[in-house]
Design an enzyme around this catalytic site. Structure first.
Site, PDB file in Angstrom:
ATOM      1  N   LYS A 199       0.746 -34.503 -35.019  1.00 54.12           N
ATOM      2  CA  LYS A 199       0.147 -35.151 -36.191  1.00 54.12           C
ATOM      3  C   LYS A 199      -0.996 -34.277 -36.681  1.00 54.12           C
ATOM      4  O   LYS A 199      -1.946 -34.006 -35.951  1.00 54.12           O
ATOM      5  CB  LYS A 199      -0.357 -36.542 -35.825  1.00 54.12           C
ATOM      6  CG  LYS A 199      -1.010 -37.248 -37.008  1.00 54.12           C
ATOM      7  CD  LYS A 199      -1.378 -38.685 -36.681  1.00 54.12           C
ATOM      8  CE  LYS A 199      -2.060 -39.334 -37.866  1.00 54.12           C
ATOM      9  NZ  LYS A 199      -2.457 -40.723 -37.572  1.00 54.12           N
ATOM     10  N   LYS A 251       4.300 -35.319 -38.243  1.00 54.20           N
ATOM     11  CA  LYS A 251       3.681 -36.003 -39.374  1.00 54.20           C
ATOM     12  C   LYS A 251       2.538 -35.180 -39.930  1.00 54.20           C
ATOM     13  O   LYS A 251       1.717 -34.694 -39.142  1.00 54.20           O
ATOM     14  CB  LYS A 251       3.145 -37.348 -38.865  1.00 54.20           C
ATOM     15  CG  LYS A 251       2.375 -38.157 -39.871  1.00 54.20           C
ATOM     16  CD  LYS A 251       1.832 -39.392 -39.207  1.00 54.20           C
ATOM     17  CE  LYS A 251       0.993 -40.156 -40.203  1.00 54.20           C
ATOM     18  NZ  LYS A 251       0.423 -41.354 -39.626  1.00 54.20           N
TER      19      LYS A 251
HETATM   20  C1  PBG Z   1      -3.699 -43.560 -38.290  1.00 59.05           C
HETATM   21  C2  PBG Z   1      -2.633 -43.350 -39.297  1.00 59.05           C
HETATM   22  C3  PBG Z   1      -2.717 -42.660 -40.504  1.00 59.05           C
HETATM   23  C4  PBG Z   1      -1.478 -42.744 -41.104  1.00 59.05           C
HETATM   24  C5  PBG Z   1      -0.673 -43.488 -40.282  1.00 59.05           C
HETATM   25  N1  PBG Z   1      -1.383 -43.834 -39.152  1.00 59.05           N
HETATM   26  C6  PBG Z   1      -3.835 -42.055 -41.217  1.00 59.05           C
HETATM   27  C7  PBG Z   1      -4.724 -41.086 -40.623  1.00 59.05           C
HETATM   28  O1  PBG Z   1      -4.477 -40.490 -39.574  1.00 59.05           O
HETATM   29  O2  PBG Z   1      -5.760 -40.886 -41.251  1.00 59.05           O
HETATM   30  C8  PBG Z   1      -1.121 -42.147 -42.428  1.00 59.05           C
HETATM   31  C9  PBG Z   1       0.162 -42.599 -43.001  1.00 59.05           C
HETATM   32  C10 PBG Z   1       0.327 -42.244 -44.422  1.00 59.05           C
HETATM   33  O3  PBG Z   1      -0.468 -41.482 -45.016  1.00 59.05           O
HETATM   34  O4  PBG Z   1       1.313 -42.719 -45.014  1.00 59.05           O
HETATM   35  N2  PBG Z   1      -3.568 -44.817 -37.685  1.00 59.05           N
END
Ligand code: PBG
Length: 326
Positions: A199, A251
């Site tokens: 991520k 991601k």
């Molecule tokens: C964190 C989380 C995020 C997203 C999903 N889970 C945001 C982040 O890490 O700031 C982003 C998902 C999206 O942008 O569609 N719990």
């Protein structure tokens, strides 16, 4: 170029719609799509998210309808996110059985029956007043091991609410092993884990921050990956698998297709990809301006993610897309 059989003409296989369909290498199927769903505590009406046209924060009532629609569309599952009314430093709402995400999980699980895999985001950022994915130490830094203690409790609360799959998105070191240990010790050894292994600290999460009313100031670069790093993404995948992840995630999707392809080539467990809020917003905004064909762009974006190697895709278009491809 010529061969003994005459000129080489790859266009023969592109000549008719029937032939193109027959030789298509990548197919989309509703079962491979997962819909992220936001549920807002205390809301009496669904609340639109301005940066994600067509996506809302659901009430617990409208959630039931969304689950039924997702089941009717034949998609693979849902990923639930909670938007709490109150936040604090520890993210107490995350471990409270009456916290919005746990309440929403019970509702969605009951409504889904056997039709969908109901998944839950296991991360503190929606619940903390500082907006970070973990708890902070006395100097204001995200404290890895103190956060793991919170994740362990959050995992048990989610398993007890009936979640079918826990999505570990916090990017703390050792989170998969810690949560696995906590669940096994509490009699939840049958609950699988989705590790958000690779991520990245991405600008494409922008609209999501509105969707969950994030209170984050600063950024997540001390725990999420540097967008420049491909090898490190693979390392995170390997670590999550070694710690016991049943599925791993890359991601965002579109800017990380190389990482996804690498992971798909080497992972012994399924590899999923998350087409995030900013990817959604870009296509919606361009389409609203008449600059691209909306349906073709959506289909192409998801086909590209599947072609790169994702076994399943989290996308805010899951239900609409399923309706087109059935
Ligand atoms: C964190 C989380 C995020 C997203 C999903 N889970 C945001 C982040 O890490 O700031 C982003 C998902 C999206 O942008 O569609 N719990």
């Amino acid at each position: 170029m010529t061969s003994t059989a005459g000129p080489i003409r790859p266009r023969r296989l592109r000549a008719t719609p029937a032939m193109r369909r027959l030789v298509s290498e990548t197919r989309l199927h509703p079962a491979d799509l997962i819909l992220p769903v936001f549920v807002r505590e205390g809301a009496s009406e669904p609340v639109p998210i301005s940066s994600m046209p067509g996506v809302v924060q659901h009430t617990t009532e409208s959630l039931k309808r969304a689950v039924a629609d997702a089941a009717a569309a034949g998609i693979g599952g849902l990923m639930l996110f909670g938007v709490p009314e109150h936040k604090d430093a520890e993210g107490s709402g995350a471990t409270d059985p009456d916290g919005i995400l746990n309440v929403a999980t019970r509702i969605a699980v009951a409504e889904a029956g056997d039709a969908l895999v109901v998944q839950t985001d296991l991360c503190l950022d929606e619940f903390t007043d500082h907006g970070h994915c973990g708890v902070l130490d006395s100097r204001g830094r995200v404290d890895n091991d103190a956060s793991l203690i919170r994740y362990r409790d959050m995992a048990i609360a989610q398993a007890e609410a009936g979640s079918h799959l826990l999505g570990l998105s916090g990017m703390m070191d050792g989170q998969v092993a810690a949560v696995r240990d906590a669940l096994d010790g509490a009699g939840h050894d049958g609950v699988p884990l989705l590790g958000y292994a690779a991520k990245y600290a991405s600008a494409f999460y922008g609209p999501f921050r509105e969707a969950v009313q994030s209170s984050l100031e600063g950024d997540r670069r001390s725990y999420q990956l540097d967008p420049a790093n491909r090898r490190e993404g693979l390392r995170e995948i390997e670590l999550d698998v070694a710690e016991g992840a049943d599925i791993v995630m890359v991601k965002p999707a579109m800017s990380y297709l190389d990482v996804l392809a690498d992971a798909a080539a080497s992972s012994p467990v399924p590899v999923w990809a998350y087409q995030v809020s900013g990817e959604y917003a870009m296509i919606e905004a361009a389409a609203a301006n008449g600059w691209i064909d909306r349906r073709r762009a959506i289909e192409e974006s998801v086909v590209g993610i599947r072609r790169a190697g994702a076994d399943a895709v989290l996308t805010y278009w899951a239900v609409e897309l399923a309706g087109w491809i059935r």
